[in-house]
Design a protein around this motif. Structure first.
Motif, PDB file in Angstrom:
ATOM      1  N   ASN A 233      34.530  36.731  39.200  1.00 41.07           N
ATOM      2  CA  ASN A 233      35.591  37.690  38.871  1.00 41.07           C
ATOM      3  C   ASN A 233      36.281  38.270  40.108  1.00 41.07           C
ATOM      4  O   ASN A 233      37.009  39.263  40.001  1.00 41.07           O
ATOM      5  N   GLY A 235      38.806  37.304  41.924  1.00 41.48           N
ATOM      6  CA  GLY A 235      40.265  37.373  41.822  1.00 41.48           C
ATOM      7  C   GLY A 235      40.720  38.486  40.900  1.00 41.48           C
ATOM      8  O   GLY A 235      41.696  39.195  41.182  1.00 41.48           O
ATOM      9  N   TYR A 236      40.007  38.655  39.796  1.00 36.99           N
ATOM     10  CA  TYR A 236      40.378  39.702  38.840  1.00 36.99           C
ATOM     11  C   TYR A 236      40.183  41.096  39.444  1.00 36.99           C
ATOM     12  O   TYR A 236      41.043  41.964  39.314  1.00 36.99           O
ATOM     13  N   TRP A 238      40.200  41.971  42.575  1.00 35.46           N
ATOM     14  CA  TRP A 238      41.192  42.193  43.622  1.00 35.46           C
ATOM     15  C   TRP A 238      42.553  42.505  43.019  1.00 35.46           C
ATOM     16  O   TRP A 238      43.254  43.412  43.469  1.00 35.46           O
ATOM     17  N   ARG A 239      42.928  41.759  41.994  1.00 37.05           N
ATOM     18  CA  ARG A 239      44.219  41.997  41.330  1.00 37.05           C
ATOM     19  C   ARG A 239      44.265  43.398  40.713  1.00 37.05           C
ATOM     20  O   ARG A 239      45.280  44.094  40.792  1.00 37.05           O
ATOM     21  N   TYR A 240      43.146  43.827  40.148  1.00 34.55           N
ATOM     22  CA  TYR A 240      43.070  45.168  39.553  1.00 34.55           C
ATOM     23  C   TYR A 240      43.286  46.239  40.627  1.00 34.55           C
ATOM     24  O   TYR A 240      44.027  47.200  40.423  1.00 34.55           O
ATOM     25  N   LEU A 242      44.894  45.926  43.455  1.00 35.04           N
ATOM     26  CA  LEU A 242      46.276  45.894  43.934  1.00 35.04           C
ATOM     27  C   LEU A 242      47.242  46.467  42.908  1.00 35.04           C
ATOM     28  O   LEU A 242      48.095  47.299  43.227  1.00 35.04           O
ATOM     29  N   GLU A 243      47.109  46.032  41.661  1.00 33.01           N
ATOM     30  CA  GLU A 243      48.045  46.456  40.621  1.00 33.01           C
ATOM     31  C   GLU A 243      47.965  47.957  40.349  1.00 33.01           C
ATOM     32  O   GLU A 243      48.962  48.579  39.969  1.00 33.01           O
ATOM     33  N   ASN A 244      46.779  48.536  40.558  1.00 36.22           N
ATOM     34  CA  ASN A 244      46.615  49.966  40.317  1.00 36.22           C
ATOM     35  C   ASN A 244      46.733  50.790  41.607  1.00 36.22           C
ATOM     36  O   ASN A 244      46.443  51.990  41.606  1.00 36.22           O
ATOM     37  N   GLU A 245      47.153  50.122  42.690  1.00 36.06           N
ATOM     38  CA  GLU A 245      47.414  50.766  43.975  1.00 36.06           C
ATOM     39  C   GLU A 245      46.237  51.627  44.438  1.00 36.06           C
ATOM     40  O   GLU A 245      46.386  52.784  44.839  1.00 36.06           O
ATOM     41  N   LYS A 317      41.750  36.326  51.103  1.00 34.62           N
ATOM     42  CA  LYS A 317      42.268  35.913  49.805  1.00 34.62           C
ATOM     43  C   LYS A 317      41.077  35.663  48.891  1.00 34.62           C
ATOM     44  O   LYS A 317      40.145  34.938  49.277  1.00 34.62           O
ATOM     45  N   LYS A 320      39.368  31.630  43.932  1.00 33.54           N
ATOM     46  CA  LYS A 320      39.766  31.492  42.514  1.00 33.54           C
ATOM     47  C   LYS A 320      38.704  30.725  41.744  1.00 33.54           C
ATOM     48  O   LYS A 320      38.013  29.897  42.268  1.00 33.54           O
TER      49      LYS A 320
END
Length: 320
Positions: A233, A235-236, A238-240, A242-245, A317, A320
């Protein structure tokens, strides 16, 4: 076809020289003249009588606060519950040689990377089951509370599973490494989540150097399934972030949600109960690892770097 052969040759050389470098390090580590001595204060104290107390206090004054009356220690020596705990510790640690050997190996690695480190004396104790102070490194001493390393299923433990899963004998050395590492890394005034992630990432990266034969689960204090969950998880997560700053936020609750030990991390989503705690620290570890892979820098200099600079140069990075 030729291009494939060249690529294979380059890959083989990188792996070969990487392994060769690791072998050279381990050979240098083994040659270091480090030998740890272990003193069994737990045995000395519980095998004594109240009449021996004065002599013990003189030998180990730092274990006896002046404001505590002797009657407290005399009662402890004779208390049936404390004596039962002592006997449980002796069953697990009758032979202290394996622990002494592992401590010696740890401090050989520490001395390799930090040559000015004094070789400490290790003292085993039976404390008050304070799981925040299981193993303490303090310059010339390492103090290990053996009552907290009897195995996670021991009858004396009434703690949540996420805490007592690290009450295994195998966790002593990683805990000592953590305590040592905390003396080499400064969090500073930056209270952002990224700074905290990198701080704990540096601690865990030092364990990569100090504990080459330990698994990531043992270094992190996770189960193997928890490591697998983070890997699957990554990638998930990390994306969380970033998206939630969240990276550059200094919201105090972020520490308890993603950094501090906890039964699970708090995304406030369905996956919460599947996740382990401390996923932010785990991501911080991957960031520091990525930096070390992409930059030639001495470990002391890596530890001094501020989180933003290290992150920028890490080229991290998520896999994935």
């Amino acid at each position: 076809m030729v291009a494939k052969r060249i690529l294979f040759t380059i890959s083989f050389c990188l792996v070969f020289f990487g392994c060769d470098k690791k072998t050279a390090v381990e050979q240098a580590v083994v040659a270091l003249p480090v030998e740890i001595k272990v003193e069994r204060f737990d045995q000395l104290f519980f095998e004594s009588t109240p009449s021996d107390l004065k002599k013990i206090k003189k030998q180990y004054p730092f274990f006896f606060p002046t404001e505590v009356p002797d009657s407290v220690w005399e009662n402890k020596i004779q208390n049936p519950l404390w004596r039962e705990l002592y006997h449980e510790v002796q069953k697990e640690y009758e032979n202290i040689e394996p622990l002494r050997s592992e401590l010696t190996e740890l401090f050989k690695h520490i001395k390799y990377y930090f040559p000015k480190t004094k070789t400490p004396k290790a003292i085993t104790v039976i404390g008050e089951m304070d799981y925040n102070s299981k193993a303490i490194y303090a310059d010339s001493l390492v103090i290990i509370s053996l009552e907290l390393y009897l195995g996670k299923d021991h009858k004396f433990y009434e703690f949540p599973n996420y805490i007592k899963q690290n009450f295994e004998p195998k966790q002593i050395i990683p805990d000592v490494a953590t305590s040592f590492s905390s003396t080499k890394i400064n969090l500073g005034n930056d209270k952002t989540m990224l700074s905290q992630m990198v701080y704990y990432g540096k601690q865990l990266y030092l364990k990569d150097l100090f504990l080459p034969n330990y698994s990531d689960a043992e270094k992190m204090g996770y189960t193997q399934n928890e490591i697998i969950w983070c890997q699957e998880n990554e990638g998930y997560i990390w994306r969380y972030f970033l998206e939630n700053e969240l990276l550059f936020s200094d919201e105090p609750k972020l520490r308890s949600r993603f950094i501090a030990p906890a039964p699970f991390s708090k995304f406030y989503l369905e996956i919460d109960n599947e996740s382990p705690g401390q996923v932010g620290a785990w991501i911080g570890w991957q960031i520091v690892r990525s930096f070390a892979e992409n930059n030639e820098l001495a470990i002391a200099d890596i530890l001094k770097m501020n989180a933003k600079e290290l992150f920028k140069k890490s080229k991290y990075k998520p896999k994935k």
